[in-house]
Design an enzyme around this catalytic site. Structure first.
Site, PDB file in Angstrom:
ATOM      1  N   SER A 152       0.805  -1.222   0.000  1.00  0.00           N
ATOM      2  CA  SER A 152       0.000   0.000   0.000  1.00  0.00           C
ATOM      3  C   SER A 152       0.838   1.272   0.000  1.00  0.00           C
ATOM      4  CB  SER A 152      -0.935   0.000   1.202  1.00  0.00           C
ATOM      5  OG  SER A 152      -0.185  -0.197   2.387  1.00  0.00           O
ATOM      6  N   ASP A 396      -3.239   5.676  12.331  1.00  0.00           N
ATOM      7  CA  ASP A 396      -2.406   5.039  11.320  1.00  0.00           C
ATOM      8  C   ASP A 396      -1.099   5.824  11.197  1.00  0.00           C
ATOM      9  OD1 ASP A 396      -1.123   4.292   8.962  1.00  0.00           O
ATOM     10  OD2 ASP A 396      -2.979   4.047   7.815  1.00  0.00           O
ATOM     11  N   HIS A 399       0.810   4.988   6.865  1.00  0.00           N
ATOM     12  CA  HIS A 399       0.513   5.637   5.585  1.00  0.00           C
ATOM     13  C   HIS A 399       0.660   7.156   5.687  1.00  0.00           C
ATOM     14  CE1 HIS A 399      -1.438   1.654   5.372  1.00  0.00           C
ATOM     15  NE2 HIS A 399      -0.905   1.694   4.159  1.00  0.00           N
TER      16      HIS A 399
END
Ligand SMILES: *[C@@H]1O[C@H](CO)[C@@H](O)[C@H](O)[C@H]1NC(C)=O
Ligand SMILES: *[C@@H]1O[C@H](CO)[C@@H](O)[C@H](O)[C@H]1NC(C)=O
Ligand SMILES: *[C@@H]1O[C@H](CO)[C@@H](O)[C@H](O)[C@H]1NC(C)=O
Ligand SMILES: *[C@@H]1O[C@H](CO)[C@@H](O)[C@H](O)[C@H]1NC(C)=O
Ligand SMILES: *[C@@H]1O[C@H](CO)[C@@H](O)[C@H](O)[C@H]1NC(C)=O
Ligand SMILES: *[C@@H]1O[C@H](CO)[C@@H](O)[C@H](O)[C@H]1NC(C)=O
Length: 420
Positions: A152, A396, A399
């Protein structure tokens, strides 16, 4: 499997033999290795040019012009060594102006109150990087396919690149399609395709489903790159990454045989060994499947996360949540988890003659504890009551918000693409 540290690459042998009084031994060694490996002399000498500490861009190994390059990098300049400078002309695009940013990365839309994290530009120490020119990039991609392959984080870089390019393409002349493991952006008038392909380990694994892949007991099949690799064949530019998914402890499960076997032959090996196996398999795949006269291959290094404030001397229970300033200490290296992986990559790449351009984004991103999505994103799964009561628990710190840090990766990618 031999661990990479037990077999140092020939170039490090040369480095140790540098003092002049050992010149004779040194030349004898070159002669010996030349015969042994059948490598040509110019290649060995150009390896010696490499700054011993930097893998930088492996491209210097061959003297031939690389596909897509239009010039050369300034001599002695490592664009990945530098600092962040405040730049009020940033970001390069607004979040609202890029319709391709997924909910997972659209921080402003999901309530992030500050914007400072968007206003930084990476400045190499001893040189400057060319400004990103979307038209130039699209012209170079005419009739070509560029593919990002990995996890990702690479998807984030792919989206950032599309955001940087799409402004110069009229509405009717572009499209983005999601299908299975692929996201495909097409610039019709340029007949240019930019794709992302989900393969978090590059090899076949039990986490290959592009949507359902939250597997805690991760297993990778030894040497198995063709299942995914057949989908990358023919791409003119490939940008690989793999790292995050290997971080599941000191040991990693490797499957020998097939996932269909009734009784699976699984061994646990040290993670760095498993990772090195994957990189070796990738290198072999490139050698066997890629025409390096017309194809460029890039590899992005590890994207750092900021899950423990104590790594940078903060709150012992905190993480990147609420961080709005970057880490100032230029020697900051974070937790040690990736040191041996970085070393393994460096060694494996310096052993190979395949001209891979290395995008060493780890250290520069390491400073950016302020730039993660934290809680400002759409959750995949509904939040639990504990999570709602304690935002830190679901922040998070892996990311990156877009626009943000990953646009800088693409400026460095742009620099290496045209001026390797
Ligand atoms: C993976 O395959 C390679 C090549 O076939 C072999 O040398 C290596 O020992 C295997 N690794 C494991 C963990 O079985
Ligand atoms: C990547 O860059 C960092 C910081 O400049 C450096 O310490 C590290 O050795 C580099 N890694 C490789 C494999 O070149
Ligand atoms: C940059 O230049 C300075 C002095 O000109 C030198 O000391 C330093 O080693 C150089 N740094 C890099 C990363 O090349
Ligand atoms: C960007 O590249 C295009 C195509 O090569 C060129 O015509 C244009 O002048 C460049 N723009 C800038 C600002 O350099
Ligand atoms: C578009 O590019 C593909 C290669 O990616 C090529 O096969 C095709 O002929 C091109 N089409 C046009 C109309 O140029
Ligand atoms: C985050 O910052 C806000 C404002 O500075 C503060 O009120 C809040 O307590 C902080 N939260 C955490 C978990 O540190």
């Amino acid at each position: 499997m031999k661990s990479p540290s037990s077999s140092p690459p020939p170039s490090s042998v040369f480095r140790k033999a540098r003092p002049p009084r050992r010149l004779f031994t040194f030349l004898a060694l070159i002669f010996f290795v030349t015969i042994l490996y059948g490598r040509d002399m110019s290649c060995i000498f150009s390896q010696l040019d490499l700054n011993p500490k930097q893998t930088d861009s492996i491209t210097k190994k061959g003297r031939e012009k690389l596909p897509f390059s239009i010039g050369e990098a300034e001599r002695g300049c490592d664009i990945f060594s530098g600092r962040w400078v405040r730049d009020e002309t940033r970001p390069l695009y607004e979040e609202d102006d890029c319709p391709y940013i997924p909910a997972q990365l659209a921080c402003q839309k999901y309530g992030r109150p500050d914007k400072d994290y968007q206003r930084w530009r990476w400045q190499p120490h001893n040189c400057s990087i060319p400004s990103f020119n979307a038209t130039l990039m699209l012209e170079s991609l005419r009739g070509k396919t560029m593919m990002f392959v990995g996890d990702s984080l690479n998807r984030g870089q792919f989206i950032s690149l599309v955001c940087l390019l799409h402004k110069v393409i009229p509405e009717h002349a572009k499209s983005m399609v999601l299908k299975d493991s692929k996201r495909t952006f097409i610039a019709k008038e340029y007949n240019a395709t930019i794709e992302y392909y989900w393969a978090p380990f590059l090899l076949e694994s039990n986490s290959d489903n592009a949507i359902v892949h939250r597997v805690t007991d991760r297993i990778v099949r030894n040497g198995s790159i063709d299942k995914h690799g057949q989908r990358w064949k023919g791409a003119d530019i490939i940008v690989f990454n793999t790292y995050l998914w290997w971080m599941a402890g000191e040991k990693f499960k490797i499957l020998r045989g097939s996932f269909d076997d009734k009784i699976k032959d699984i061994v646990k090996v040290p993670t760095v060994e498993a990772y090195s196996m994957a990189i070796r398999t990738m290198l072999r795949w490139i050698e066997q499947n890629v025409d390096l006269k017309k194809t460029r291959v890039f590899f992005s290094s590890m994207s750092p996360s900021h899950e423990k404030s104590k790594d940078w001397g903060g709150d012992p229970n905190g993480n990147c949540y609420n961080e709005t300033k970057m880490i100032e200490d230029p020697t900051y290296w974070g937790s040690n988890t990736w040191k041996n992986i970085m070393q393994a990559i460096g060694e494996l790449f310096s052993e190979t003659n395949i001209p891979i351009t290395f995008l060493n984004i780890t250290q520069l991103s390491n400073y950016r504890k302020d730039a993660h999505t934290t809680i400002y994103k759409k959750q995949w799964a509904p939040l639990t009551p504990e999570q709602i009561a304690n935002p830190i628990s679901y922040a998070d710190c892996v990311h990156w918000c877009l626009p943000g840090v990953q646009d800088n990766w693409n400026e460095l990618f742009f620099a290496k693409f045209f001026y390797p």
